[in-house]
Design a protein around this motif. Structure first.
Motif, PDB file in Angstrom:
ATOM      1  N   VAL A 121       8.433   8.028   8.599  1.00 53.48           N
ATOM      2  CA  VAL A 121       7.376   8.448   7.755  1.00 53.48           C
ATOM      3  C   VAL A 121       5.824   8.267   8.357  1.00 53.48           C
ATOM      4  N   ALA A 122       5.090   9.116   7.621  1.00 50.81           N
ATOM      5  CA  ALA A 122       3.769   9.395   8.286  1.00 50.81           C
ATOM      6  C   ALA A 122       2.832   9.257   7.195  1.00 50.81           C
ATOM      7  N   ALA A 123       1.564   9.158   7.330  1.00 50.62           N
ATOM      8  CA  ALA A 123       0.637   9.196   6.179  1.00 50.62           C
ATOM      9  C   ALA A 123       0.320  10.664   6.095  1.00 50.62           C
ATOM     10  N   GLY A 124       0.002  11.047   4.783  1.00 51.16           N
ATOM     11  CA  GLY A 124      -0.221  12.386   4.232  1.00 51.16           C
ATOM     12  C   GLY A 124      -1.766  12.905   4.759  1.00 51.16           C
ATOM     13  N   MET A 174       0.016  10.440  -0.239  1.00 41.68           N
ATOM     14  CA  MET A 174      -0.294  10.159   1.163  1.00 41.68           C
ATOM     15  C   MET A 174       0.711   9.380   1.977  1.00 41.68           C
ATOM     16  N   ILE A 189      -5.555   4.989   4.160  1.00 41.83           N
ATOM     17  CA  ILE A 189      -4.013   5.382   4.453  1.00 41.83           C
ATOM     18  C   ILE A 189      -4.030   5.756   5.611  1.00 41.83           C
ATOM     19  N   ASP A 199       2.016   1.896  -3.559  1.00 44.77           N
ATOM     20  CA  ASP A 199       0.966   2.099  -4.347  1.00 44.77           C
ATOM     21  C   ASP A 199       0.770   3.374  -5.444  1.00 44.77           C
ATOM     22  N   PRO A 244      -5.397  13.501   4.231  1.00 49.19           N
ATOM     23  CA  PRO A 244      -6.511  12.887   3.345  1.00 49.19           C
ATOM     24  C   PRO A 244      -7.543  14.081   2.758  1.00 49.19           C
ATOM     25  N   ALA A 281       0.732  -1.318  -0.030  1.00 50.61           N
ATOM     26  CA  ALA A 281       0.007  -0.017   0.086  1.00 50.61           C
ATOM     27  C   ALA A 281       0.728   1.115  -0.010  1.00 50.61           C
ATOM     28  N   MET A 282       1.970   1.279   0.742  1.00 48.88           N
ATOM     29  CA  MET A 282       3.099   2.262   0.828  1.00 48.88           C
ATOM     30  C   MET A 282       3.623   2.523  -0.497  1.00 48.88           C
ATOM     31  N   ARG A 288      -7.190  -2.601  -0.842  1.00 48.42           N
ATOM     32  CA  ARG A 288      -5.796  -1.931  -1.518  1.00 48.42           C
ATOM     33  C   ARG A 288      -5.246  -1.174  -0.446  1.00 48.42           C
ATOM     34  N   LEU A 311       1.582   1.377   9.460  1.00 48.34           N
ATOM     35  CA  LEU A 311       2.366   2.325   8.810  1.00 48.34           C
ATOM     36  C   LEU A 311       3.689   2.456   9.434  1.00 48.34           C
ATOM     37  N   ALA A 342       0.810   9.183  -5.706  1.00 50.75           N
ATOM     38  CA  ALA A 342       0.360  10.238  -6.545  1.00 50.75           C
ATOM     39  C   ALA A 342      -0.595  11.324  -5.657  1.00 50.75           C
ATOM     40  N   ARG A 343      -1.284  10.814  -4.921  1.00 51.32           N
ATOM     41  CA  ARG A 343      -1.930  11.515  -3.897  1.00 51.32           C
ATOM     42  C   ARG A 343      -1.344  12.067  -2.618  1.00 51.32           C
ATOM     43  N   LEU A 358      -9.662   5.671  -0.646  1.00 47.70           N
ATOM     44  CA  LEU A 358      -7.884   5.021  -0.652  1.00 47.70           C
ATOM     45  C   LEU A 358      -7.386   5.959   0.103  1.00 47.70           C
ATOM     46  N   ASP A 359      -7.202   7.287  -0.041  1.00 48.28           N
ATOM     47  CA  ASP A 359      -6.481   8.123   0.935  1.00 48.28           C
ATOM     48  C   ASP A 359      -7.063   8.022   2.485  1.00 48.28           C
ATOM     49  N   SER A 380      -7.120  13.186  -8.724  1.00 49.83           N
ATOM     50  CA  SER A 380      -6.176  13.311  -9.354  1.00 49.83           C
ATOM     51  C   SER A 380      -5.433  11.950  -9.362  1.00 49.83           C
ATOM     52  N   GLY A 381      -4.271  11.704  -9.965  1.00 54.35           N
ATOM     53  CA  GLY A 381      -3.624  10.686 -10.005  1.00 54.35           C
ATOM     54  C   GLY A 381      -4.138   9.666 -11.056  1.00 54.35           C
ATOM     55  N   PRO A 382      -3.138   8.444 -11.147  1.00 52.78           N
ATOM     56  CA  PRO A 382      -3.356   7.476 -12.622  1.00 52.78           C
ATOM     57  C   PRO A 382      -4.555   6.661 -12.456  1.00 52.78           C
ATOM     58  N   ASP A 383      -5.177   6.678 -11.188  1.00 56.79           N
ATOM     59  CA  ASP A 383      -6.403   5.804 -11.104  1.00 56.79           C
ATOM     60  C   ASP A 383      -7.627   6.565 -10.700  1.00 56.79           C
ATOM     61  N   GLN A 426      -1.122   5.094  -6.671  1.00 54.49           N
ATOM     62  CA  GLN A 426      -2.465   6.100  -6.566  1.00 54.49           C
ATOM     63  C   GLN A 426      -1.983   6.741  -5.218  1.00 54.49           C
ATOM     64  N   VAL A 427      -1.770   5.906  -4.293  1.00 58.63           N
ATOM     65  CA  VAL A 427      -1.261   6.497  -2.890  1.00 58.63           C
ATOM     66  C   VAL A 427      -0.214   7.491  -2.915  1.00 58.63           C
TER      67      VAL A 427
END
Lengths: 384, 384
Positions: free
Chosen positions: A345-348, A331, B204, A323, A350, A320-321, B145, B211, A328-329, B200-201, B129-132, A325-326
């Protein structure tokens, strides 16, 4: 356009998870968070594994960018300093057992009299009212008592804990909502508010499906593993290299699924309707997996996506880390090291919204009492 | 003191779960919600089981108190009506696939130009935004996911879905937070904002523990059933009539637990520290259950509570809905019947705060297009 909560100051007396999770969200929205910690040990999570160079990765992620001052709220000098902080704060957060703040002289009634614009946010296991208000709770206790464990796990198997600490986290999210609503209301009324969130209440609030079933039929649902209880096929399936999800919500999608897997099922009476598929769910799973086990998950996901069948990989956290799309966002963010310290590391954030710039990383979490001088200087300067 | 969001009007184009969950929260905080539905069928959840007298209990709980108007956003007359509604709305919510609103001529850019104070809240599977971005998602797809399924389930067993639909619900909660922050910001800037939430964000963002572990050790954690991965004893245990939780977070609590169960464990080297207890976790579970199986859960819970050991019953939803603390906190509410219609139940509002009166029940959910006349009258009257 500035961040929504720019200029807002939070005095955060909370520790471990629900409260710090809330203040992290408000910080992501632009607020300044002053973490008031117990002298000596500080937030319990400073001692929570995993560690890097002796520092807790858990604490670092949950407290990145906050400022720390250690205060003994029973000691006279520290109380005077806390009073000065209160007069500059917009929001006070606490997660003590009900009654602790009153005994310290900082209950809502007393604070409201002195600081009418102050917003007071509390989160506790069972809330500030009711017969069990005084009892201690942990995430697992409210997951158990609130019902979510009874619908999580293998069909016919024992109850299972939700891997993420949703007992704490959902409560922290409701606290953030209450605080945000109070900030908006204060713009119109000029007055603060008290918010009282119970972890148990929050668990009840997220039981949309099982509450409707139980309230209507009288029969509480049990766990169904990875399978949707009333839609088939809607579950995890094995590929050659792991699990992936197929979510075929109607007959048209099922027909596309059968075609994409080269399975001659579309004309089969045993699978002609969702009701029939639910009756033959185990047979259908064997037929599908006889095909899907032959290729890796990525092969099937590409094929099903091309056929318009909702699907996705069951990813572990390492996957998942990474991914696309994750990433690109934005996160997954690095938490910057303090000089000589470790990076984490930390989550971005949302909440993507106008006025909130995306960060390339998070500032470091504070050392215990590490911002005392800066906080004192800020108090003395009298600036916002 | 009026409710925090009194006077706020929400145009809600969302359906199923994440969006309606968000607008229910904002309604609980005082907002008026106008549900704009597709003519003919309306919100998909009108057809979701369970039913009572042909009406969906699921829909009723999630949409209690909202007002419904059916509009075809591709038809000229309905578009004119929607434009009138937009000019009176504070907030627009939508959960279409990215791009749909733009094709309808109601994308954020276009709306912002005409309605600069409008707040635009969007929730989708993967965000704008992002590829997906364009892919469809269901709750189970983002649970899979985003990693939560990989840490939920029996130790060594296959991944399990979280029984509550946290893929949708947590996303809806983040949307509510973004909207509330935007309302506050609008008081200062005079301008609305767009909020873009990805399911999905949101998954996460709630992975605090896994994480941190994965980011620090490189090794993603797996499921651990009902057991805490690094604290023992901290799990479910069997009583004569069901499961209950014991959460013994340190040596002092463990000593009190041993005494309360009349187990001579406190001096035993195999259980002398948390590390030792984790090594002998399965033996310890057998020793504890040899005792706890002899009496019902209520017996042990009373005894452990008296000894200061955090504990609680694993309740199914029927038990949770009768829980004295849940009832004392007003967390189970009747949904009033429409004339001749069925009554349902819904969760109460978990945000207890100053200015928000506790409701004795919820108003009925609307019939499809059932409030058209009242909404038209409100538009014509021009009142707030």
């Amino acid at each position: 356009m500035p961040a929504p909560l720019s200029g807002i100051t939070i005095l955060d007396l909370t520790h471990v998870l629900a409260g710090p999770f809330c203040s992290s969200t408000l910080q992501d929205l632009g607020a300044r968070v002053i973490k008031v910690e117990r002298p000596g040990t500080g937030d319990d999570t400073r001692a929570f594994p995993p560690f890097r160079d002796g520092e807790s990765a858990y604490f670092a992620a949950l407290n990145a960018g906050k400022h720390s001052i250690a205060l003994d709220l029973k000691a006279e000098g520290d109380r005077a300093l806390f009073d000065r902080l209160l007069s500059r704060a917009d929001i006070l957060l606490e997660n003590f057992r009900p009654g602790v703040m009153e005994r310290l002289g900082y209950g809502w009634e007393a604070l409201q009299a002195r600081h009418p614009r102050l917003i007071y946010g509390a989160v506790s296991g069972f809330g500030h009212s009711g017969p069990d208000a005084g009892k201690p709770a942990y995430d697992m206790v409210v997951q158990a008592r609130g019902g979510v464990m009874s619908i999580t796990g293998e069909e016919g198997g024992p109850p299972v804990r939700v891997g993420a600490s949703i007992g704490d986290i959902v409560a922290g999210m409701y606290l953030a909502q209450g605080v945000l609503a109070a900030l908006y209301a204060r713009e119109r009324s000029g007055r603060g508010a008290k918010i009282d969130i119970a972890m148990l209440d929050a668990q009840i609030a997220i039981q949309e499906h099982s509450l409707a079933i139980t309230g209507t039929t009288g029969v509480p649902p049990g766990p169904t593993g990875a399978r949707h209880p009333t839609i088939t096929p809607f579950s995890t399936y094995r590929a050659a290299d792991g699990f992936f999800v197929i979510a075929a919500g109607n007959d048209a999608i099922f027909a596309r699924l059968s075609a994409a897997l080269d399975l001659p099922l579309a004309g089969d009476a045993r699978f002609a309707s969702n009701a029939a598929r639910c009756e033959n769910v185990h047979l259908l799973k064997r037929l599908i997996e006889a095909v899907t086990l032959q290729q890796p998950a990525d092969h099937w996901i590409a094929r099903l996506e091309a056929a318009g069948v909702p699907t996705g990989r069951v990813q572990d956290m390492a996957q998942a880390m990474r991914d696309r799309q994750v990433l690109a966002r934005n996160m997954i963010l690095p938490v910057a090291p303090r000089p000589g310290g470790p990076e984490f590391v930390a989550a971005g954030n949302p909440i993507k919204m106008t006025g909130l710039a995306e960060a390339a990383g998070r500032p470091p979490a504070p050392e215990l009492d590490g911002d005392r001088a800066a906080i004192l200087a800020w108090l003395d300067a009298g600036e916002p």
